[in-house]
Design an enzyme around this catalytic site. Structure first.
Site, PDB file in Angstrom:
ATOM      1  N   GLU A 152      -6.049  -2.096  14.318  1.00  0.00           N
ATOM      2  CA  GLU A 152      -6.024  -2.644  15.936  1.00  0.00           C
ATOM      3  C   GLU A 152      -6.690  -1.416  16.717  1.00  0.00           C
ATOM      4  OE1 GLU A 152      -3.175  -1.120  13.766  1.00  0.00           O
ATOM      5  OE2 GLU A 152      -3.182  -3.669  13.580  1.00  0.00           O
TER       6      GLU A 152
ATOM      7  N   SER B  64       0.747  -7.607   6.747  1.00  0.00           N
ATOM      8  CA  SER B  64       2.171  -7.922   6.398  1.00  0.00           C
ATOM      9  C   SER B  64       3.119  -8.711   6.039  1.00  0.00           C
ATOM     10  CB  SER B  64       1.628  -7.526   4.857  1.00  0.00           C
ATOM     11  OG  SER B  64       2.543  -6.161   4.437  1.00  0.00           O
TER      12      SER B  64
ATOM     13  N   ARG C  55       0.079  -8.051  -3.539  1.00  0.00           N
ATOM     14  CA  ARG C  55       0.338  -9.181  -2.440  1.00  0.00           C
ATOM     15  C   ARG C  55      -1.216 -10.185  -2.441  1.00  0.00           C
ATOM     16  NH1 ARG C  55       3.299  -6.093   1.425  1.00  0.00           N
ATOM     17  NH2 ARG C  55       5.090  -7.783   1.606  1.00  0.00           N
TER      18      ARG C  55
ATOM     19  N   SER D 207       0.903  -1.347   0.052  1.00  0.00           N
ATOM     20  CA  SER D 207       0.214   0.366   0.238  1.00  0.00           C
ATOM     21  C   SER D 207       0.950   1.415   0.404  1.00  0.00           C
ATOM     22  CB  SER D 207      -0.404   0.004   1.282  1.00  0.00           C
ATOM     23  OG  SER D 207      -1.840  -0.857   0.992  1.00  0.00           O
TER      24      SER D 207
HETATM   25  I1  8IG Z   1      -1.387   1.680   5.401  1.00  0.00           I
HETATM   26  O1  8IG Z   1      -2.507   1.498  11.514  1.00  0.00           O
HETATM   27  C1  8IG Z   1      -1.840   0.132   7.084  1.00  0.00           C
HETATM   28  N1  8IG Z   1      -1.886  -0.679   7.071  1.00  0.00           N
HETATM   29  N2  8IG Z   1      -2.136  -3.300  11.166  1.00  0.00           N
HETATM   30  N3  8IG Z   1      -2.738  -0.796  11.589  1.00  0.00           N
HETATM   31  C2  8IG Z   1      -2.440  -1.983  10.398  1.00  0.00           C
HETATM   32  N4  8IG Z   1      -2.238  -2.513   8.938  1.00  0.00           N
HETATM   33  C3  8IG Z   1      -1.647  -1.368   8.722  1.00  0.00           C
HETATM   34  C4  8IG Z   1      -2.521   0.436   9.443  1.00  0.00           C
HETATM   35  C5  8IG Z   1      -2.152   0.620  10.405  1.00  0.00           C
HETATM   36  N5  8IG Z   1      -1.860   1.071   8.604  1.00  0.00           N
END
Ligand code: 8IG
Length: 283
Positions: free
Chosen positions: A204, A223, A103, A49
């Site tokens: 979270e 990931s 992915r 991302s």
């Molecule tokens: I972009 O704040 C992204 N991916 N677990 N927590 C988690 N995954 C994420 C976050 C995040 N931001």
């Protein structure tokens, strides 16, 4: 389905215990070699991302392949990810990068083998190095959205491993100190941190973010750790780079959104792209 009506590619079922995932990886690598005209690739990159635009700065794209045409690969599940892989010339070195535009995440429920298939395919395609990138939440308030951070180590909270059987793989120095040094020689301002993989796909709670902090984590995401383990098993040298796209829940008073993630990626694309290009060129 009969043997004959089964499509030639994309068909193998990685969730079937009778399937050998390394065999599927070799089949995938053979398709990649055929479609790209490159007998081997040297470096693989997984664009997470926020990293989608960065592949273009590495060099000229010589071939683009739909993931759906490669054994064991599926369609992209996340908005903003591209369901293709590309063979990219690394400057004029004659070396090739295999750039995955997306992915498979553990939260998709396709099993760990599917999550690490791209990594095993990279190894089967001849790569000796893999660069795993992701977008993640940051625990350090000094890391504004759009800050890339090197992964120094990880905590895998998925309670899974990509390794099957009594195969005790050493994860000391999983995230290559040599490659981190190279990255810092390109961008001296790069910080590093411990990446904590949660299962997701929900972000979270603030309490879970505090737990990650107590455990020694600096970055939270969904990931990378399973892929890194599979990469080590396959003998690949691993560089992990997180793009902090948001402060983790409760670290700031802002709610989290995927749009914010995409925006931070856009804003950081130039710095991240130049970083990746320079790192890959100096491997
Ligand atoms: I972009 O704040 C992204 N991916 N677990 N927590 C988690 N995954 C994420 C976050 C995040 N931001």
């Amino acid at each position: 389905m009969t043997e004959q009506s089964r499509p030639a590619t994309g068909a193998p079922d990685l969730t079937d215990p009778a399937t050998d995932p390394f065999e599927v990886a070799r089949a995938a690598a053979a398709v990649i070699a055929e479609r790209t005209g490159a007998e081997r690739h040297d470096v693989a990159l997984v664009l997470g991302s926020g990293w989608g635009q960065t592949g273009d700065l590495i060099g000229e794209t010589l071939a683009t392949i739909d993931n759906a045409d490669v054994p064991g690969f599926g369609k992209a599940a996340v908005a903003g990810h591209s369901g293709t892989m590309r063979s990219v010339a690394i400057g004029d070195t004659g070396r090739r990068a295999l750039v995955y535009g997306t992915r498979t995440h553990f939260y998709e429920g396709k099993g760990v083998r599917a999550v690490v298939h791209a990594v095993r395919t990279a190894a089967a395609a001849g790569c000796s190095t893999i660069v795993l990138t992701n977008g993640c939440g940051g625990l350090n308030p000094a890391w504004a959205p759009g800050t890339p951070v090197l992964i120094r180590d990880h905590i895998n909270l998925t309670a899974h491993s990509p390794i099957e059987g009594a195969n005790f793989v050493d994860l000391t120095d999983l995230y290559s100190p040599r490659l981190r040094d190279i990255a810092r020689s390109v961008d001296a301002a790069l910080d590093e941190g411990v990446y904590v993989q949660f299962r997701g796909p929900h972000y979270e709670t603030p309490a879970e973010v505090q737990m990650a902090k107590v455990l020694g984590g600096d970055l939270v995401g969904m990931s990378t750790t399973l892929e890194a383990i599979a990469a080590r098993q396959a003998g690949l040298e691993v560089l992990g780079i997180s793009l902090v796209t948001n402060l983790a829940a409760g670290i700031s008073d802002q709610p989290l959104s995927h749009d914010e993630v995409l925006e931070a990626g856009q804003a950081a694309a130039e710095r991240c792209g130049r970083l990746l290009a320079a790192v890959v060129a100096s491997l």
